[in-house]
Design a protein around this motif. Structure first.
Motif, PDB file in Angstrom:
ATOM      1  N   PHE A 124       5.056 -32.385  40.192  1.00 45.46           N
ATOM      2  CA  PHE A 124       6.376 -33.013  40.090  1.00 45.46           C
ATOM      3  C   PHE A 124       6.713 -33.278  38.619  1.00 45.46           C
ATOM      4  O   PHE A 124       7.809 -32.963  38.146  1.00 45.46           O
ATOM      5  N   GLY A 125       5.750 -33.843  37.878  1.00 47.85           N
ATOM      6  CA  GLY A 125       5.965 -34.125  36.468  1.00 47.85           C
ATOM      7  C   GLY A 125       6.152 -32.872  35.638  1.00 47.85           C
ATOM      8  O   GLY A 125       7.034 -32.808  34.774  1.00 47.85           O
ATOM      9  N   ILE A 126       5.344 -31.857  35.915  1.00 47.47           N
ATOM     10  CA  ILE A 126       5.472 -30.594  35.191  1.00 47.47           C
ATOM     11  C   ILE A 126       6.843 -29.964  35.452  1.00 47.47           C
ATOM     12  O   ILE A 126       7.504 -29.443  34.543  1.00 47.47           O
ATOM     13  N   GLY A 127       7.285 -30.021  36.698  1.00 43.93           N
ATOM     14  CA  GLY A 127       8.595 -29.479  37.049  1.00 43.93           C
ATOM     15  C   GLY A 127       9.718 -30.181  36.300  1.00 43.93           C
ATOM     16  O   GLY A 127      10.671 -29.539  35.841  1.00 43.93           O
ATOM     17  N   LEU A 128       9.607 -31.501  36.161  1.00 39.99           N
ATOM     18  CA  LEU A 128      10.630 -32.252  35.434  1.00 39.99           C
ATOM     19  C   LEU A 128      10.696 -31.826  33.967  1.00 39.99           C
ATOM     20  O   LEU A 128      11.787 -31.665  33.410  1.00 39.99           O
ATOM     21  N   VAL A 129       9.547 -31.656  33.353  1.00 38.39           N
ATOM     22  CA  VAL A 129       9.530 -31.199  31.961  1.00 38.39           C
ATOM     23  C   VAL A 129      10.163 -29.806  31.858  1.00 38.39           C
ATOM     24  O   VAL A 129      10.929 -29.529  30.927  1.00 38.39           O
ATOM     25  N   ALA A 130       9.870 -28.953  32.820  1.00 39.56           N
ATOM     26  CA  ALA A 130      10.440 -27.601  32.816  1.00 39.56           C
ATOM     27  C   ALA A 130      11.959 -27.628  32.955  1.00 39.56           C
ATOM     28  O   ALA A 130      12.653 -26.780  32.379  1.00 39.56           O
ATOM     29  N   THR A 131      12.500 -28.605  33.716  1.00 36.09           N
ATOM     30  CA  THR A 131      13.962 -28.693  33.847  1.00 36.09           C
ATOM     31  C   THR A 131      14.623 -29.030  32.518  1.00 36.09           C
ATOM     32  O   THR A 131      15.808 -28.744  32.313  1.00 36.09           O
ATOM     33  N   ALA A 132      13.855 -29.675  31.626  1.00 32.62           N
ATOM     34  CA  ALA A 132      14.396 -29.985  30.300  1.00 32.62           C
ATOM     35  C   ALA A 132      14.272 -28.795  29.362  1.00 32.62           C
ATOM     36  O   ALA A 132      15.109 -28.588  28.480  1.00 32.62           O
ATOM     37  N   ILE A 133      13.229 -28.000  29.544  1.00 36.38           N
ATOM     38  CA  ILE A 133      13.027 -26.818  28.695  1.00 36.38           C
ATOM     39  C   ILE A 133      14.092 -25.766  28.977  1.00 36.38           C
ATOM     40  O   ILE A 133      14.645 -25.153  28.052  1.00 36.38           O
ATOM     41  N   TRP A 134      14.379 -25.546  30.252  1.00 35.84           N
ATOM     42  CA  TRP A 134      15.408 -24.586  30.672  1.00 35.84           C
ATOM     43  C   TRP A 134      16.561 -25.350  31.293  1.00 35.84           C
ATOM     44  O   TRP A 134      16.384 -26.085  32.260  1.00 35.84           O
ATOM     45  N   SER A 135      17.752 -25.154  30.773  1.00 41.36           N
ATOM     46  CA  SER A 135      18.893 -25.978  31.162  1.00 41.36           C
ATOM     47  C   SER A 135      19.847 -25.271  32.117  1.00 41.36           C
ATOM     48  O   SER A 135      19.949 -24.041  32.147  1.00 41.36           O
ATOM     49  N   ASN A 136      20.556 -26.093  32.850  1.00 43.45           N
ATOM     50  CA  ASN A 136      21.586 -25.648  33.785  1.00 43.45           C
ATOM     51  C   ASN A 136      22.771 -25.045  33.027  1.00 43.45           C
ATOM     52  O   ASN A 136      23.012 -25.365  31.864  1.00 43.45           O
ATOM     53  N   ALA A 137      23.519 -24.176  33.693  1.00 43.25           N
ATOM     54  CA  ALA A 137      24.740 -23.633  33.098  1.00 43.25           C
ATOM     55  C   ALA A 137      25.716 -24.778  32.793  1.00 43.25           C
ATOM     56  O   ALA A 137      25.758 -25.769  33.520  1.00 43.25           O
ATOM     57  N   PRO A 138      26.509 -24.675  31.736  1.00 38.44           N
ATOM     58  CA  PRO A 138      27.425 -25.769  31.379  1.00 38.44           C
ATOM     59  C   PRO A 138      28.583 -25.882  32.366  1.00 38.44           C
ATOM     60  O   PRO A 138      29.025 -24.893  32.950  1.00 38.44           O
ATOM     61  N   ILE A 139      29.058 -27.118  32.566  1.00 35.63           N
ATOM     62  CA  ILE A 139      30.193 -27.334  33.463  1.00 35.63           C
ATOM     63  C   ILE A 139      31.525 -27.099  32.763  1.00 35.63           C
ATOM     64  O   ILE A 139      32.554 -26.968  33.418  1.00 35.63           O
ATOM     65  N   VAL A 140      31.506 -27.054  31.440  1.00 34.05           N
ATOM     66  CA  VAL A 140      32.745 -26.872  30.672  1.00 34.05           C
ATOM     67  C   VAL A 140      33.056 -25.387  30.557  1.00 34.05           C
ATOM     68  O   VAL A 140      32.196 -24.600  30.130  1.00 34.05           O
ATOM     69  N   PRO A 141      34.260 -24.974  30.913  1.00 31.27           N
ATOM     70  CA  PRO A 141      34.630 -23.554  30.801  1.00 31.27           C
ATOM     71  C   PRO A 141      34.584 -23.074  29.350  1.00 31.27           C
ATOM     72  O   PRO A 141      34.733 -23.845  28.411  1.00 31.27           O
ATOM     73  N   ASP A 142      34.383 -21.773  29.208  1.00 33.75           N
ATOM     74  CA  ASP A 142      34.434 -21.086  27.912  1.00 33.75           C
ATOM     75  C   ASP A 142      33.232 -21.348  27.008  1.00 33.75           C
ATOM     76  O   ASP A 142      33.193 -20.831  25.885  1.00 33.75           O
ATOM     77  N   LEU A 143      32.261 -22.133  27.451  1.00 32.20           N
ATOM     78  CA  LEU A 143      31.036 -22.275  26.683  1.00 32.20           C
ATOM     79  C   LEU A 143      30.093 -21.130  27.020  1.00 32.20           C
ATOM     80  O   LEU A 143      30.092 -20.621  28.139  1.00 32.20           O
ATOM     81  N   PRO A 144      29.290 -20.683  26.064  1.00 33.52           N
ATOM     82  CA  PRO A 144      28.350 -19.592  26.352  1.00 33.52           C
ATOM     83  C   PRO A 144      27.338 -20.010  27.418  1.00 33.52           C
ATOM     84  O   PRO A 144      26.911 -21.163  27.480  1.00 33.52           O
ATOM     85  N   VAL A 145      26.965 -19.047  28.266  1.00 36.13           N
ATOM     86  CA  VAL A 145      26.053 -19.316  29.376  1.00 36.13           C
ATOM     87  C   VAL A 145      24.863 -18.370  29.302  1.00 36.13           C
ATOM     88  O   VAL A 145      25.028 -17.155  29.163  1.00 36.13           O
ATOM     89  N   ASP A 146      23.687 -18.935  29.406  1.00 37.29           N
ATOM     90  CA  ASP A 146      22.455 -18.145  29.514  1.00 37.29           C
ATOM     91  C   ASP A 146      22.039 -18.190  30.975  1.00 37.29           C
ATOM     92  O   ASP A 146      21.453 -19.172  31.438  1.00 37.29           O
ATOM     93  N   LEU A 147      22.361 -17.131  31.722  1.00 38.58           N
ATOM     94  CA  LEU A 147      22.108 -17.125  33.157  1.00 38.58           C
ATOM     95  C   LEU A 147      20.613 -17.091  33.484  1.00 38.58           C
ATOM     96  O   LEU A 147      20.188 -17.632  34.512  1.00 38.58           O
ATOM     97  N   HIS A 148      19.822 -16.465  32.613  1.00 44.73           N
ATOM     98  CA  HIS A 148      18.382 -16.434  32.858  1.00 44.73           C
ATOM     99  C   HIS A 148      17.805 -17.843  32.742  1.00 44.73           C
ATOM    100  O   HIS A 148      16.975 -18.264  33.573  1.00 44.73           O
ATOM    101  N   GLN A 149      18.251 -18.595  31.749  1.00 50.17           N
ATOM    102  CA  GLN A 149      17.795 -19.971  31.594  1.00 50.17           C
ATOM    103  C   GLN A 149      18.254 -20.828  32.778  1.00 50.17           C
ATOM    104  O   GLN A 149      17.505 -21.666  33.282  1.00 50.17           O
ATOM    105  N   ASP A 150      19.474 -20.603  33.241  1.00 45.23           N
ATOM    106  CA  ASP A 150      19.992 -21.327  34.400  1.00 45.23           C
ATOM    107  C   ASP A 150      19.141 -21.030  35.637  1.00 45.23           C
ATOM    108  O   ASP A 150      18.844 -21.936  36.433  1.00 45.23           O
ATOM    109  N   TRP A 151      18.719 -19.783  35.796  1.00 45.05           N
ATOM    110  CA  TRP A 151      17.866 -19.400  36.932  1.00 45.05           C
ATOM    111  C   TRP A 151      16.503 -20.088  36.848  1.00 45.05           C
ATOM    112  O   TRP A 151      16.000 -20.612  37.846  1.00 45.05           O
ATOM    113  N   LEU A 152      15.926 -20.119  35.651  1.00 40.76           N
ATOM    114  CA  LEU A 152      14.639 -20.789  35.463  1.00 40.76           C
ATOM    115  C   LEU A 152      14.769 -22.290  35.736  1.00 40.76           C
ATOM    116  O   LEU A 152      13.857 -22.914  36.301  1.00 40.76           O
TER     117      LEU A 152
END
Length: 202
Positions: A99-127
Motif C-alpha cells: 500500500f505504501g509503495i503504491g502511494l509513492v508510485a502515484t507521486a512518481i507518475w502523475s495523472n493527466a491534467p484536468i486543465v485543457p490544453d496542457l501537455p499530457v503524458d499518457l504513458h505516465q497517466d497509465w502508470l
C-alpha cells in the motif's frame, strides 16, 4: 500441537512499536495537510468534491507538488511502520507495505491534467492508474488478511468495513462522478483509521 504459523500474534519490541506508530501518524498528518491546503493552490477548475486527489496532483498543475508530497509522506510512513512491525502480523504488514509503495508510485507518475490544453503524458497517466490500483488492492488485502489469515479476527468490524468500503466506494465513484473527490477522500479517511489502529502501541 499448534504450529508456529498459526500463532495469533508475535510480540514486537515496544520501542519499535512506538516508532512505527509515530511514523504512521506523521504520514497521515502530512497527507491530511496536503488534501486541505493543496486545493488553495490548485487551478480554478479544480473541485475537491468532484476531482480526486490524483487529479489534484495532476501533470503540470500548479500546487500539484503538495498532493504528491502527501502521497509520498503517507506511503513512506506506512511502509516504514509495516517494516518495523513485520513480525507482528506479517501478512497484514506485507499488504500495508505494498500500500505504501503504491502511494509513492502515484507521486512518481502523475495523472493527466484536468486543465485543457496542457501537455499530457499518457504513458505516465497509465502508470499512475496502475499504481492507484495497487493502492486500492493492497488496502483491501490488508483488511482481508486482518480477517481471514493467521493472526486475524473474523469479527474485526474495522477490517470488515474497510473491505466493504474498498469495493463499494470505487463503484460509487463511477456511478456519481460529480462526487468522486468527496467519496475518495472519505475512503482515504477510513484508511487512516485502519492504518493507525494497526500500528497503535499495545
Amino acid at each position: 500441537m499448534q504450529h508456529a504459523w498459526v500463532k495469533r500474534e508475535l510480540p514486537v519490541d515496544s520501542g519499535q512499536q512506538r516508532l512505527a506508530f509515530r511514523l504512521a501518524v506523521t504520514g497521515v498528518l502530512a497527507i491530511i495537510a496536503a488534501m486541505t491546503v493543496g486545493p488553495m493552490f490548485s487551478p480554478t477548475e479544480f473541485s475537491w468534491v468532484a476531482h480526486s486527489t490524483s487529479e489534484q496532483a495532476g501533470q503540470h498543475l500548479p500546487g500539484a507538488w503538495i498532493m504528491r508530497s502527501g502521497f509520498v509522506a503517507y506511503g513512506l510512513g506506512t511502509l516504514a511502520a509495516a517494516t518495523l512491525t513485520w513480525h507482528r502480523r506479517s501478512w497484514v504488514s506485507a499488504a500495508l507495505a505494498l500500500f505504501g509503495i503504491g502511494l509513492v508510485a502515484t507521486a512518481i507518475w502523475s495523472n493527466a491534467p484536468i486543465v485543457p490544453d496542457l501537455p499530457v503524458d499518457l504513458h505516465q497517466d497509465w502508470l499512475h492508474s496502475i499504481a492507484s490500483a495497487v493502492v486500492g488492492t493492497a488496502f483491501a488485502a490488508a483488511c482481508a488478511a486482518r480477517l481471514f489469515l493467521p493472526g486475524g479476527q473474523h469479527r474485526d468490524r474495522v477490517a470488515w468495513c474497510g473491505l466493504i468500503i474498498s469495493v463499494l466506494v470505487p463503484m460509487a465513484m463511477g456511478w456519481l462522478p460529480e462526487l468522486r473527490g468527496l467519496l475518495q477522500r472519505a475512503m482515504f479517511a477510513y484508511s487512516f483509521l485502519f492504518v493507525l489502529r494497526e500500528f497503535r502501541p499495545g
